[in-house]
Design an enzyme around this catalytic site. Sequence first.
Site: not given
Ligand code: F6P
Length: 319
Positions: A11, A72, A103, A125, A127, A129, A171
């Site tokens: 992300g 991703r 991560d 990120t 998050d 995390d 997340r």
């Molecule tokens: O890791 C960042 C994040 O925004 C998380 O908070 C969330 O769960 C995820 O990415 C959403 O991913 P995507 O943009 O691939 O839907």
Amino acid sequence: KKKIGILTSGGDAPGMNAAIRSIVRTGIMEGLELFGIYDGYLGLCKNRIVKLNSDSVSNMINRGGTFLGSARFPEFNLVKNRLIAINNIKEKGIDYLVIIGGDGSYIGAKKLTESGIPCLTIPGTIDNDVVGTDYAIGYLTALETVVEAIDRLRDTSSSHQRISIVEVMGRSCGDLTLAASIAGGCEFIALPEIKYVKEDLLKHIKNRLSKGKKHAIIAITEHICNVENLARYIEKNTKRETRATILGHIQRGGKPIAYDRILASRMGSYAIDLITKGNVGKCIGIKNGKMVNYDISYALKNMKRPFKSDWFNLAKKLV
Ligand code: F6P
């Protein structure tokens, strides 16, 4: 001249551009050649690699997202994809990679390092995390965004005497929700690190209403429950109008706050310092205001982020 590839993965997070800019500019000063890899690990496999110069990163310090793009790409776990990537890296003569992400990105970096492509990782990120750092780039900007959203929800829910549920990203990490709840003055917080019992939530809200509270804001990290269903459950049992708001990707966008720009600039420059010293296979972090680094494999195995229970206890006292 040593060649450095830069990629952003997972992300996007506000401040990633500032990090790329810093790597490029400090790297050029050290006599290195810089390459941008578009679209994360996917772009590495698709050979989307271009040379960067100082001008490539002009007007980037204040821009949200990542101009290199991100993706991703769980398929990077497959050996056959990593072999394609390694081949592309070698063909371009790239000696080191700097990877900015969360991560998932660290795992890819560890595997590449083990296959003879030394990597450095920078935490980016919302998050927050990732291991080995107090802050990831983008987290504090996202926090501002979430708090602003909560303030706005407070205006309207207090005007209508409603209960408002706000779903926050993160997340499996509650850092963003917890910090935003303290700053936004939320009446109830549900986090992935704490067992969630909807009956307890209801009891708490009813208790607050019985004490004369006219409205309430409930902050909840994504994936804990369906917030629309929760709104109906609370409405039915309290007879108070209840609305759910999913903040979603709004939280990921926007220009980075000054702190994230500075953090990103420091981390980018520190990555170049480490490379020039041959100190690679590391993840970069900030601890007590200082730049630090850990072996990526060590960090992934040994450094689970501790839950901020003192913050959580404070939040409960302040409702
Ligand atoms: O890791 C960042 C994040 O925004 C998380 O908070 C969330 O769960 C995820 O990415 C959403 O991913 P995507 O943009 O691939 O839907």
